[in-house]
Design an enzyme around this catalytic site. Structure first.
Site, PDB file in Angstrom:
ATOM      1  N   ASP A 159      37.559  25.249  70.977  1.00 20.87           N
ATOM      2  CA  ASP A 159      37.272  24.377  69.838  1.00 20.87           C
ATOM      3  C   ASP A 159      37.956  24.822  68.553  1.00 20.87           C
ATOM      4  O   ASP A 159      37.930  24.119  67.556  1.00 20.87           O
ATOM      5  CB  ASP A 159      35.757  24.289  69.587  1.00 20.87           C
ATOM      6  CG  ASP A 159      35.158  25.632  69.185  1.00 20.87           C
ATOM      7  OD1 ASP A 159      35.829  26.677  69.382  1.00 20.87           O
ATOM      8  OD2 ASP A 159      34.021  25.646  68.677  1.00 20.87           O
TER       9      ASP A 159
ATOM     10  N   ASP B  95      42.446  28.613  69.759  1.00 22.10           N
ATOM     11  CA  ASP B  95      42.539  28.160  71.148  1.00 22.10           C
ATOM     12  C   ASP B  95      43.697  27.191  71.376  1.00 22.10           C
ATOM     13  O   ASP B  95      43.985  26.839  72.527  1.00 22.10           O
ATOM     14  CB  ASP B  95      41.234  27.455  71.560  1.00 22.10           C
ATOM     15  CG  ASP B  95      40.022  28.353  71.432  1.00 22.10           C
ATOM     16  OD1 ASP B  95      40.121  29.519  71.854  1.00 22.10           O
ATOM     17  OD2 ASP B  95      38.988  27.905  70.902  1.00 22.10           O
TER      18      ASP B  95
ATOM     19  N   ASP C 166      36.182  29.496  76.408  1.00 18.06           N
ATOM     20  CA  ASP C 166      36.037  30.165  75.117  1.00 18.06           C
ATOM     21  C   ASP C 166      34.547  30.345  74.872  1.00 18.06           C
ATOM     22  O   ASP C 166      33.764  29.424  75.130  1.00 18.06           O
ATOM     23  CB  ASP C 166      36.678  29.321  74.018  1.00 18.06           C
ATOM     24  CG  ASP C 166      36.468  29.926  72.648  1.00 18.06           C
ATOM     25  OD1 ASP C 166      36.738  31.122  72.488  1.00 18.06           O
ATOM     26  OD2 ASP C 166      36.020  29.196  71.739  1.00 18.06           O
TER      27      ASP C 166
END
Length: 905
Positions: free
Chosen positions: A571, A575, A320
């Site tokens: 985070d 996600d 990410d």
């Protein structure tokens, strides 16, 4: 909603009506497992069940000294429970105190409520730093909202009347009132969390291998155990003079009389215990537990023991952008001054210092002047100029940033300057002159223009035409260690995919900077509107932008369908679904609670640079365990073979005390030493296949040697003591040969270990013959023994060479051929099997029923809490907005929480 309703909010009667209808903002957060669940999870295993049954049989004999094997069971269970509890405690500590209170308008007054006391249609007041407690729609005011934890989009989103607010996002600046439109399970965050509440099966080859070994042993133990017991009872019956009709009827009569055939039970239990790889299970738990302690010193929390192995096997790593490659903050990439003539004198005829460009002076001072309500861009400028020598000038007037104007400005003695988006600051004529330069810089960064104006009107508008003096480029702050960490994974042959909710161009530019291969080619996930398009994109691209949470999960699933072992870092709430789906998930400690709670690995210091250490620890654990496991599995396999052999040719050749010598010098000591030494080699092949290739030759050699010993003993009439001595020494010879082979290449530590093993066996056999029941062999017996030893070692090395020459088997798994059907294609042909038994489906139905009951209980508790909120709100009507509450803001470390001080009563 009418203005009067906005000011008045809900009445007490309206609140109670909604509570009765169940329209309450119930807490739907993902939580860590309870202590009870963790204990049951580690206690109720097949391994423990088998050992408890064997312990019960030993207790029946009254020979309590033979219960020492339970120590291994206790230690293994304790390691699992302690590790799980430790992880739970740390994650609970990491769970940041986000805003647990909210300000709502009820009966015309502002009242402070717990989040689970909010009801549908409540009017809530939100200001800078507040976390949005429930999905809502803005009814008055405007603000900039940070939705990065939900969508991955790093840009602030402007919200004004009519705009929707998503629960879990933060107010970056501004003040507004909003009406709650969703509560509890209907909230955006709750829907994401609810999709992640399934139990993910741990993808660990080591755990699967151990479970397979224990299951196989449990199946084999039943017929072997019964046959061994029957054989032992038959010998006892013969020794008793064959009373009764048969050995079985005699055994039952003895049991009814209270006489337990202790020797038969103990010999059977002793043989069965050898089939259970107790030492291997304990070694695995110990090695992985030590690995978690080592990682903890590096600020890495492994919430599940076997995830350390999984991360070392990963061949695709999905990253990410926000929070992983970037820190989540903004930074100044560079400043680009334009030639400026005739500028520098302002209202007081003061000039910009000659050693400072007009651009630097304007940027530094406008940022300082507007710092009272600094957004991320302003904060980046403040950080950039904090250690640069730019003269500080006192502002004469300040125009704060406005989302409607898209610029901020200030007047000084040296002049008046504005800073903002070029399209909104410059006239069409001025913008056309710099348009190409703006487009060039905007390829990788966000571009702001700085311009000089004649001044500002009382309403805050620019006076005169803005003349550009330069540009400043702002970008996401890339972690200093990101490029080095990405380089490490590139060297290790791991495929890297960057999956983000941000603009694909921005994601691509950052991926290029840190060295992600193939970063130039990117795709906007909004164009992947069919499963086929998304599946095809997996093979073509490594950078994905504008990805929804569901698409992140689907991308991970597509990679897993291609037989990849996938790790996912993230985070945010966006996600969570992908983290739960990945084979191994890694979360940042400063991220959302949900991300931390579903992840197997948590980076406590929020530093992606810790990942190479995690991979190295996993490699050390797997490679060493593969080497050590061969020793333990050898004992398990030859115990099974000897037990089967001794059913026909009793008695069992080993005495318990002799097995102690083998267990310590041939298995335990070398296994633990080899299991803990450094080893960063890449993991290759299947764990169970690699272990069996090493263990099978030694096991077959021991069984053949034992059979040869039994044959020789019967032919020459050797005593039982002589037979057990010969079996002991030939078994030690095979074990020493195995230790020599798995110690290649030799290191000083391995040489010392090998010498220690040989010396220990010799000292035990020569120095303690009575203790170990060693017979005094004649010269002829020694010659026969030497011949058997040479035969044993020759068989072992020949079989080991054959095993090494075998090519690895390729296997492809496919599902989707119908409900409960699994198809496997391998070297030997195809195999179709069921994905679950009737018992498993029944267990799932029971679990679902229990979850439904918990849900009903939660609803009842939520109603009680909401009614308490109504009661608490009544006395506070006259206090207006004076109530104190906690505030949440973003800081360099993640989220900063300011809690109100409590007065002592």
């Amino acid at each position: 909603m009418a203005a009067t309703d906005i000011e008045r909010g809900l009445s007490t009667a309206e609140v109670e009506e909604r509570i009765a209808a169940g329209k309450i903002n119930r807490n739907m957060e993902l939580k860590t497992k309870s202590v009870k669940e963790l204990i049951i999870e580690n206690l109720c295993t097949l391994f423990n069940l088998i050992n408890v049954i064997l312990a019960f049989l030993v207790i029946l004999t009254g020979s309590f000294k033979n219960l020492t094997f339970l120590f291994v069971v206790f230690l293994n269970t304790a390691i699992g429970v302690i590790q799980s509890m430790r992880s739970k405690k740390m994650v609970d500590k990491l769970t940041l105190l986000t805003s647990k209170k909210a300000i709502a308008v009820r009966d015309g007054a502002e009242v402070e409520l717990d989040l689970d006391q909010i009801v549908l249609d409540d009017i809530i007041r939100l200001g800078r730093g507040d976390q949005i407690p429930a999905d809502a729609v803005v009814v008055s005011g405007e603000a900039l909202v940070n939705e990065s934890l939900l969508t991955g989009e790093s840009d602030l989103i402007k919200k004004q009347p009519g705009s929707e607010l998503m629960s879990g996002s933060f107010i970056d600046s501004g003040l507004l009132r909003a009406r709650v439109i969703h509560v509890g399970a209907d909230n955006y965050v709750a829907k994401i969390n609810n999709e992640a509440k399934y139990v993910k099966k741990v993808n660990s080859e080591i755990m699967n291998a151990l479970n397979a070994i224990v299951r196989f042993a449990s199946i084999i133990m039943i017929p072997l155990g019964l046959a061994l017991f029957a054989s032992s009872v038959s010998e006892l019956w013969d020794a008793a003079g064959t009373p009764g009709d048969s050995a079985l009827s005699w055994c039952f009569s003895e049991l009814l009389a209270g006489h337990v055939p202790s020797s038969a039970l103990l010999s059977t239990v002793g043989a069965l215990l050898g089939m259970i790889p107790q030492g291997l299970v304990l070694l695995t738990s110990s090695v992985l537990a030590i690995a978690t302690v080592r990682l903890a010193r590096r600020k890495v929390l492994a919430q599940q023991l076997y995830c350390i192995e999984t991360i070392a096997r990963v061949d695709v790593l999905c990253l990410d952008k926000t929070g992983t490659i970037t820190s989540g903050r903004m930074e100044v990439e560079g400043t680009y001054p334009l030639p400026v003539e005739g500028m520098g004198a302002g209202e007081g005829d003061a000039a910009v210092p000659v050693d400072t460009t007009v651009l630097d002076f304007a940027l530094a001072n406008v940022a300082r002047a507007t710092s009272a309500d600094a957004n991320e861009t302003c904060q980046a400028l403040l950080n950039y100029y904090a250690d640069r020598p730019v003269e500080v000038s006192e502002p004469l007037s300040v125009i704060p940033f406005s989302s409607s104007k898209k610029w901020s400005g200030a007047s000084f003695a040296q002049g008046s300057y504005v800073m903002g988006a070029a399209q909104f600051v410059l006239s069409e004529r001025a913008f056309s002159q710099v348009e190409n330069r703006v487009a060039e810089l905007a390829d990788t960064c966000r571009v702001l223009v700085v311009a000089c104006v004649d001044g500002f009107t009382p309403d805050g508008d620019m006076v005169g035409e803005a003349e550009p003096v330069g540009f400043v480029t702002i970008r996401d702050e890339i972690r200093t260690s990101a490029a080095e960490t990405i380089g490490y994974f590139n060297e290790q042959g791991v495929t890297l995919n960057v999956i983000s909710g941000d603009d694909p161009r921005t994601v691509s530019s950052i991926a290029r900077v840190v060295g992600v291969p193939g970063a130039d080619a990117y795709v906007d996930a909004t164009t992947l509107d069919t499963p086929a398009k998304l599946d095809a994109a997996v093979d073509r691209y490594h950078v994905f932008g504008r990805v929804t949470p569901q698409q992140k999960r689907e991308l991970v699933q597509a990679l897993k369908r291609r037989e990849h072992t996938v790790a996912m870092t993230g985070d945010g709430v966006n996600d969570v679904l992908a983290l739960k789906e990945a084979d191994c998930s890694v979360a940042m400690a400063a991220g959302s609670d949900a991300a931390r709670n579903v992840a197997e690995i948590v980076l406590v210091d929020n530093d992606f640079a810790s990942m190479p250490a995690v991979v190295a620890e996993g490699r050390r654990s797997i490679n060493n365990l593969q080497r050590s496991a061969a020793l333990f599995l050898t004992k398990t396999l030859f115990s099974m073979g000897l037990a089967a052999l001794c059913i026909a040719l009793p008695p069992y050749p080993f005495e318990p005390i002799q097995m102690t010598l083998i267990n310590f010098f041939c298995i335990g000591a070398p296994g633990f030493v080899l299991g803990l030494e450094p080893n960063n080699a890449r993991v290759k092949g299947s764990f169970l296949t690699n272990v069996l290739k090493r263990a099978l030759p030694a096991s077959i050699a021991v069984i053949l040697a034992a059979a040869l010993d039994i044959f020789v003993a019967r032919v020459f009439g050797f005593s039982q003591l002589t037979l057990s001595t010969m079996c002991l020494l030939t078994s030690c010879a095979a074990s020493v040969s195995l230790i020599w082979r798995i110690s290649q290449p030799l290191t000083p530590l391995r040489v010392v270990l090998f010498v220690f093993v040989v010396a220990g066996i010799l000292v035990g056999v020569i120095g303690f013959p009575e203790l170990l029941s060693i017979a005094n062999l004649t010269m002829g017996q020694m010659v026969i023994l030497a011949a058997v030893v040479v035969f044993t070692c020759s068989v072992f090395f020949k079989l080991a060479t054959m095993m090494d020459s075998l090519k690895p088997r390729r296997r492809h798994a496919a599902t989707g051929f119908g409900r409960g059907v699994r198809v496997r294609l391998g070297r030997g042909g195809g195999k179709v099997s069921s994905t679950g038994s009737t018992a498993e489906r029944f267990a799932k139905r029971v679990a679902a029923d229990m979850a439904q009951r918990r849900e009903a209980r939660t609803v009842r508790e939520a109603e009680v809490r909401a009614l308490e909120g109504v009661a608490q709100a009544q006395p506070k009507k006259k206090k207006g907005s004076g109530a104190k509450r906690s505030r949440v803001t973003k800081s360099a470390q993640g989220i900063k929480v300011s809690m109100p001080s409590k007065k002592k009563k």
